[in-house]
Design an enzyme around this catalytic site. Structure first.
Site, mmCIF file in Angstrom:
data_model
loop_
_atom_site.group_PDB
_atom_site.id
_atom_site.type_symbol
_atom_site.label_atom_id
_atom_site.label_comp_id
_atom_site.label_asym_id
_atom_site.label_seq_id
_atom_site.Cartn_x
_atom_site.Cartn_y
_atom_site.Cartn_z
ATOM 1 N N ARG A 152 3.966 9.149 4.514
ATOM 2 C CA ARG A 152 4.733 8.090 4.385
ATOM 3 C C ARG A 152 5.543 8.306 3.048
ATOM 4 O O ARG A 152 6.596 7.778 2.783
ATOM 5 C CB ARG A 152 3.586 7.094 3.800
ATOM 6 C CG ARG A 152 3.980 5.939 3.222
ATOM 7 C CD ARG A 152 2.656 4.917 3.001
ATOM 8 N NE ARG A 152 2.208 5.216 1.374
ATOM 9 C CZ ARG A 152 0.846 4.685 1.132
ATOM 10 N NH1 ARG A 152 0.324 3.833 1.783
ATOM 11 N NH2 ARG A 152 0.800 4.999 -0.065
ATOM 12 N N ARG A 198 -10.709 -2.087 -8.405
ATOM 13 C CA ARG A 198 -10.564 -0.748 -8.405
ATOM 14 C C ARG A 198 -11.436 -0.124 -9.326
ATOM 15 O O ARG A 198 -11.873 1.261 -9.112
ATOM 16 C CB ARG A 198 -9.352 0.046 -8.578
ATOM 17 C CG ARG A 198 -8.519 0.262 -7.178
ATOM 18 C CD ARG A 198 -7.124 0.611 -7.889
ATOM 19 N NE ARG A 198 -6.215 1.451 -6.770
ATOM 20 C CZ ARG A 198 -5.297 1.100 -6.145
ATOM 21 N NH1 ARG A 198 -4.842 -0.270 -5.992
ATOM 22 N NH2 ARG A 198 -4.640 2.085 -5.260
ATOM 23 N N LYS A 255 -4.561 0.290 4.160
ATOM 24 C CA LYS A 255 -5.062 -1.295 3.589
ATOM 25 C C LYS A 255 -3.851 -2.067 3.667
ATOM 26 O O LYS A 255 -4.014 -3.244 3.857
ATOM 27 C CB LYS A 255 -5.359 -1.000 2.077
ATOM 28 C CG LYS A 255 -6.569 -0.326 1.764
ATOM 29 C CD LYS A 255 -7.087 -0.235 0.433
ATOM 30 C CE LYS A 255 -6.225 0.578 -0.508
ATOM 31 N NZ LYS A 255 -6.204 1.777 -0.369
ATOM 32 N N ARG A 257 8.164 6.790 -2.050
ATOM 33 C CA ARG A 257 7.228 6.288 -3.230
ATOM 34 C C ARG A 257 7.373 7.265 -4.611
ATOM 35 O O ARG A 257 6.929 8.654 -3.993
ATOM 36 C CB ARG A 257 6.051 5.734 -2.922
ATOM 37 C CG ARG A 257 5.959 4.205 -2.377
ATOM 38 C CD ARG A 257 4.521 3.997 -1.902
ATOM 39 N NE ARG A 257 3.479 4.326 -2.714
ATOM 40 C CZ ARG A 257 2.162 3.627 -2.644
ATOM 41 N NH1 ARG A 257 2.237 2.606 -1.742
ATOM 42 N NH2 ARG A 257 1.540 4.013 -3.659
ATOM 43 N N ARG A 310 -4.336 10.895 -6.962
ATOM 44 C CA ARG A 310 -4.683 9.588 -6.590
ATOM 45 C C ARG A 310 -6.332 9.449 -5.682
ATOM 46 O O ARG A 310 -7.046 8.713 -5.927
ATOM 47 C CB ARG A 310 -3.824 8.963 -5.794
ATOM 48 C CG ARG A 310 -2.474 8.687 -6.618
ATOM 49 C CD ARG A 310 -1.375 8.022 -5.993
ATOM 50 N NE ARG A 310 -1.705 6.895 -5.080
ATOM 51 C CZ ARG A 310 -1.040 6.853 -3.840
ATOM 52 N NH1 ARG A 310 0.034 7.607 -3.385
ATOM 53 N NH2 ARG A 310 -1.150 5.894 -2.975
HETATM 54 P P1 AMP Z 1 -1.612 0.875 -4.356
HETATM 55 O O1 AMP Z 1 -0.106 0.564 -3.648
HETATM 56 O O2 AMP Z 1 -2.710 -0.263 -4.149
HETATM 57 O O3 AMP Z 1 -1.732 2.196 -3.734
HETATM 58 O O4 AMP Z 1 -1.434 0.966 -5.885
HETATM 59 C C1 AMP Z 1 -0.235 1.758 -6.422
HETATM 60 C C2 AMP Z 1 -0.483 1.962 -7.851
HETATM 61 O O5 AMP Z 1 -0.419 0.821 -8.518
HETATM 62 C C3 AMP Z 1 -2.053 2.831 -8.056
HETATM 63 O O6 AMP Z 1 -2.009 4.155 -7.846
HETATM 64 C C4 AMP Z 1 -2.148 2.310 -9.290
HETATM 65 O O7 AMP Z 1 -1.383 3.019 -10.292
HETATM 66 C C5 AMP Z 1 -1.466 0.844 -9.584
HETATM 67 N N1 AMP Z 1 -2.663 -0.109 -9.058
HETATM 68 C C6 AMP Z 1 -2.549 -0.911 -7.985
HETATM 69 N N2 AMP Z 1 -3.744 -1.554 -8.084
HETATM 70 C C7 AMP Z 1 -4.654 -1.419 -9.100
HETATM 71 C C8 AMP Z 1 -5.820 -1.890 -9.932
HETATM 72 N N3 AMP Z 1 -6.597 -2.764 -9.299
HETATM 73 N N4 AMP Z 1 -5.842 -1.088 -10.919
HETATM 74 C C9 AMP Z 1 -5.226 -0.068 -11.688
HETATM 75 N N5 AMP Z 1 -4.195 0.236 -11.255
HETATM 76 C C10 AMP Z 1 -3.820 -0.319 -9.930
#
Ligand code: AMP
Length: 190
Positions: free
Chosen positions: A127, A88, A13, A133, A144
């Protein structure tokens, strides 16, 4: 153009969001990137979310929704945006609906990147090595994925029911998938 990009962790994404947003001349807004930047800078928000993110859990809805609304209110997002990683949860879907209704605008399409499930964990582990990360060790990756399947995948049905979902095959090179997304979105909004 107002777009969402959805898909499982590791579906690509974030990478695709940047190219797609550039193509349509709109900002790519990633909640994950906003949270990570705050963690790096040691802000109060960063301190609140760092342990949650490192565990692979979701940041509370109200907090996430406020961050997104503030970002969407900025001038560069007036003519459109691509949201990556939001909504989400069902609560976030409803908050976004309310934001859109309050601003008398609507979503044009919800892109869903489909990737073979076996490939996702492999991609994420790869990754983890490259980016380091905090939420990319194997146990957290699996958690996750579970959180995604439980809380976020059902949202795809909701958007499908509203006739907004554009499914795109996410297997292939970044360029192939990017071209596929643009073709699918252009055909959808035509
Ligand atoms: P991502 O980079 O989109 O995979 O997001 C990394 C982390 O940020 C996720 O595993 C959550 O801990 C937090 N996060 C990102 N977007 C959201 C969201 N819309 N709602 C809740 N937590 C989020």
């Amino acid at each position: 153009m107002r777009l969402l990009i959805m898909g499982a962790p590791g579906a690509g994404k974030g990478t695709q969001a940047v190219g797609i947003a550039e193509h349509y001349g709109i900002p790519a807004i990633s909640t994950g990137d906003i949270f990570r930047a705050n963690v790096r800078q040691g802000t109060e928000l960063g301190r609140r979310v760092s342990a949650i993110m490192a565990a692979g859990d979701y940041v509370p809805d109200e907090l996430t929704e406020r961050i997104v609304a503030d970002r969407l209110d900025r001038d560069d997002a007036a003519a459109g945006w691509l949201l990556d990683g939001f909504p989400r949860t069902l609560h976030q879907v409803e908050a976004l609906e309310k934001y859109l209704a309050d601003h008398s605008v609507g979503l044009d399409a919800v892109i869903c990147l489909d990737v073979d499930p076996e490939d996702l964990i492999v991609r994420l582990l790869g990754r983890a090595e490259v980016e380091g990360r905090a939420d990319d060790d194997e146990g957290t990756i699996r958690h996750r994925m579970d959180v995604y399947l439980e809380s976020t995948r059902p949202l795809l049905d909701a958007y499908e029911g509203r006739g907004l979902l554009v499914r795109v095959d996410g297997n292939g090179t970044v360029e192939e998938v990017g071209a596929r997304i643009v073709a699918a979105v252009d055909a959808f909004v035509a």
